[in-house]
Design an enzyme around this catalytic site. Structure first.
Site, short mmCIF file in Angstrom:
data_model
loop_
_atom_site.label_atom_id
_atom_site.label_comp_id
_atom_site.label_asym_id
_atom_site.label_seq_id
_atom_site.Cartn_x
_atom_site.Cartn_y
_atom_site.Cartn_z
N LYS A 154 -0.11 -11.20 31.89
CA LYS A 154 -1.35 -10.55 31.45
C LYS A 154 -2.56 -11.48 31.68
O LYS A 154 -3.61 -11.03 32.13
CB LYS A 154 -1.24 -10.15 29.98
CG LYS A 154 -2.31 -9.19 29.53
CD LYS A 154 -1.89 -8.46 28.28
CE LYS A 154 -2.97 -7.55 27.78
NZ LYS A 154 -2.56 -6.76 26.62
N ALA A 177 4.74 9.27 23.42
CA ALA A 177 4.52 7.96 24.05
C ALA A 177 5.84 7.32 24.48
O ALA A 177 5.92 6.70 25.54
CB ALA A 177 3.76 7.04 23.10
N GLU A 200 7.07 9.22 27.60
CA GLU A 200 6.22 8.91 28.74
C GLU A 200 6.54 7.51 29.27
O GLU A 200 6.61 7.30 30.47
CB GLU A 200 4.75 9.00 28.31
CG GLU A 200 3.77 9.00 29.44
CD GLU A 200 3.09 7.66 29.64
OE1 GLU A 200 2.19 7.59 30.48
OE2 GLU A 200 3.47 6.67 28.98
N HIS A 201 6.78 6.59 28.34
CA HIS A 201 7.11 5.21 28.71
C HIS A 201 8.42 5.17 29.51
O HIS A 201 8.50 4.53 30.55
CB HIS A 201 7.22 4.37 27.43
CG HIS A 201 7.41 2.92 27.69
ND1 HIS A 201 6.38 2.11 28.12
CD2 HIS A 201 8.50 2.12 27.58
CE1 HIS A 201 6.83 0.89 28.27
NE2 HIS A 201 8.12 0.86 27.95
N GLU A 233 -2.22 -6.73 16.96
CA GLU A 233 -2.62 -5.39 17.42
C GLU A 233 -1.79 -4.36 16.66
O GLU A 233 -0.56 -4.39 16.74
CB GLU A 233 -2.42 -5.20 18.93
CG GLU A 233 -2.89 -3.81 19.36
CD GLU A 233 -2.61 -3.48 20.83
OE1 GLU A 233 -3.52 -3.61 21.65
OE2 GLU A 233 -1.46 -3.12 21.15
N ARG A 286 6.75 -6.50 16.93
CA ARG A 286 7.31 -7.26 18.05
C ARG A 286 6.36 -8.39 18.47
O ARG A 286 5.16 -8.32 18.24
CB ARG A 286 7.62 -6.36 19.26
CG ARG A 286 6.41 -5.80 20.00
CD ARG A 286 6.14 -6.57 21.29
NE ARG A 286 4.98 -6.09 22.04
CZ ARG A 286 3.76 -6.55 21.87
NH1 ARG A 286 3.50 -7.46 20.95
NH2 ARG A 286 2.75 -6.10 22.62
N ARG A 320 3.54 -1.40 15.11
CA ARG A 320 3.35 0.05 15.29
C ARG A 320 3.66 0.73 13.96
O ARG A 320 4.72 0.51 13.37
CB ARG A 320 4.28 0.56 16.39
CG ARG A 320 4.05 2.01 16.72
CD ARG A 320 4.74 2.40 18.01
NE ARG A 320 4.19 1.72 19.17
CZ ARG A 320 4.90 1.42 20.26
NH1 ARG A 320 6.17 1.72 20.34
NH2 ARG A 320 4.32 0.81 21.28
N ILE A 369 0.85 -1.20 0.00
CA ILE A 369 0.00 0.00 0.00
C ILE A 369 0.89 1.25 0.00
O ILE A 369 0.65 2.21 -0.73
CB ILE A 369 -0.89 0.04 1.27
CG1 ILE A 369 -1.83 -1.15 1.31
CG2 ILE A 369 -1.66 1.35 1.35
CD1 ILE A 369 -2.50 -1.35 2.65
P1 GTP Z 1 -4.39 -4.32 27.87
O1 GTP Z 1 -5.14 -5.42 28.50
O2 GTP Z 1 -3.06 -4.01 28.53
O3 GTP Z 1 -4.25 -4.50 26.39
O4 GTP Z 1 -5.27 -3.11 28.16
P2 GTP Z 1 -6.07 -2.27 27.15
O5 GTP Z 1 -6.55 -3.12 26.02
O6 GTP Z 1 -7.06 -1.45 27.89
O7 GTP Z 1 -4.91 -1.35 26.65
P3 GTP Z 1 -4.92 -0.41 25.40
O8 GTP Z 1 -5.37 -1.14 24.20
O9 GTP Z 1 -5.58 0.85 25.78
O10 GTP Z 1 -3.35 -0.11 25.29
C1 GTP Z 1 -2.46 -1.14 25.06
C2 GTP Z 1 -1.09 -0.62 24.63
O11 GTP Z 1 -1.14 0.75 24.20
C3 GTP Z 1 -0.05 -0.62 25.72
O12 GTP Z 1 0.57 -1.86 25.81
C4 GTP Z 1 0.92 0.48 25.25
O13 GTP Z 1 1.77 -0.02 24.23
C5 GTP Z 1 -0.02 1.47 24.63
N1 GTP Z 1 -0.47 2.48 25.61
C6 GTP Z 1 -1.70 2.57 26.14
N2 GTP Z 1 -1.78 3.61 26.99
C7 GTP Z 1 -0.56 4.19 27.01
C8 GTP Z 1 0.01 5.31 27.71
O14 GTP Z 1 -0.64 5.99 28.49
N3 GTP Z 1 1.33 5.60 27.47
C9 GTP Z 1 2.09 4.89 26.60
N4 GTP Z 1 3.37 5.24 26.44
N5 GTP Z 1 1.59 3.82 25.93
C10 GTP Z 1 0.29 3.47 26.13
MG MG Z 2 -5.16 -3.97 24.62
#
Ligand code: GTP
Ligand code: MG
Length: 234
Positions: free
Chosen positions: A76, A174, A177-178, A162, A66, A100, A47
């Site tokens: 988890k 992000a 922050e991480h 994902e 990854r 990503r 694409i």
């Molecule tokens: P999980 O059960 O962990 O998947 O919870 P969820 O489905 O509610 O999580 P969500 O899909 O909202 O986010 C999953 C991924 O997004 C994380 O593993 C991070 O890679 C990223 N992520 C989500 N929130 C943040 C954040 O506040 N900061 C950063 N740096 N990454 C985030």
């Molecule tokens: Mg998730």
């Protein structure tokens, strides 16, 4: 041979066989998720190339993939309250394979999403739009759980991936922050939390400024922009 076994031995025999099947499945899974990532990456690259040829620029800055570490998968499952089984892993953990995609402009994220939705060689399972609805800390990204088909000896198998789609500015925020989150071992002081949220707003206004500049430089109207590009992807 079988009729020489009594029923309890037969039960043990069947149980062992089942365990063996599960063990084989457990060993095979990382390979299947990796294959799904490779397939999806190829589709996205195609694409990207088409977009570049027709539109003169590539909307995608880079793509990273990854596979989740087994330790993190088990943690988890435990956190979500599921028994540690291969079936639960495949059913309830959606981010074993992660991709990503980092874009220059936020608008292009939605063009790619629209295109992915239209394809019949992929199935969208879930969309979480943290761009339209950022998290309270300011986190922005579009999360898509997508199923990718693999044709195997055993038949067709759909593997979940994902995808996190975000702009360079969102990705920069992000990543920082991480790093800070881990530096403070998840006990981030409140003034740092506030400043990070402020920084997320700055990243968002940078994206908006770039969008305005793009419109000006490329001389396209708000209405024409997605239309002209989405035609290229259909
Ligand atoms: P999980 O059960 O962990 O998947 O919870 P969820 O489905 O509610 O999580 P969500 O899909 O909202 O986010 C999953 C991924 O997004 C994380 O593993 C991070 O890679 C990223 N992520 C989500 N929130 C943040 C954040 O506040 N900061 C950063 N740096 N990454 C985030
Ligand atoms: Mg998730």
């Amino acid at each position: 041979m079988l009729n020489q076994l009594d029923s309890s031995e037969l039960y043990q025999f069947e149980f062992g066989d089942n365990q063996l099947r599960k063990l084989k499945e457990w060993k095979k899974l990382p390979m299947l998720y990796q294959l799904a990532l490779d397939e999806l990456k190829n589709k996205i690259k195609l694409i990207q190339t088409e977009w570049k040829v027709l539109n003169g620029y590539s909307p995608i800055e880079h793509i990273k993939t990854r596979i989740k570490e087994p330790k993190s998968i088990l943690e988890k499952l435990e956190r979500k309250g599921y028994e540690l089984t291969v079936d639960n892993m495949v059913t309830y953990i959606h981010d074993i394979a992660g991709m990503r995609i980092v874009f220059s402009f936020a608008q292009d994220i939605y063009l790619l999403l629209d295109h992915l939705k239209k394809r019949d060689d992929l199935k969208i399972i879930e969309i979480k739009d943290y761009i339209a609805n950022p998290k309270p800390n300011g986190y922005q990204s579009l999360h898509v759980i997508i199923a990718v088909p693999l044709t195997l000896f055993e038949g067709q198998r759909w593997m979940k991936v994902e995808i996190q789609m975000r702009t360079l500015a969102m990705d920069f925020w992000a990543s920082m922050e991480h790093i800070l989150f881990y530096k403070y071992e998840k006990q981030v002081p409140s003034h740092v939390v506030m400043e990070l949220t402020e920084a997320a707003r700055a990243a968002d206004s940078l994206d908006k400024k770039m969008h305005r500049l793009r419109k000006e430089i490329m001389g396209v109207s708000e209405a024409a922009l997605p239309q002209s590009s989405s035609n290229l992807l259909s």
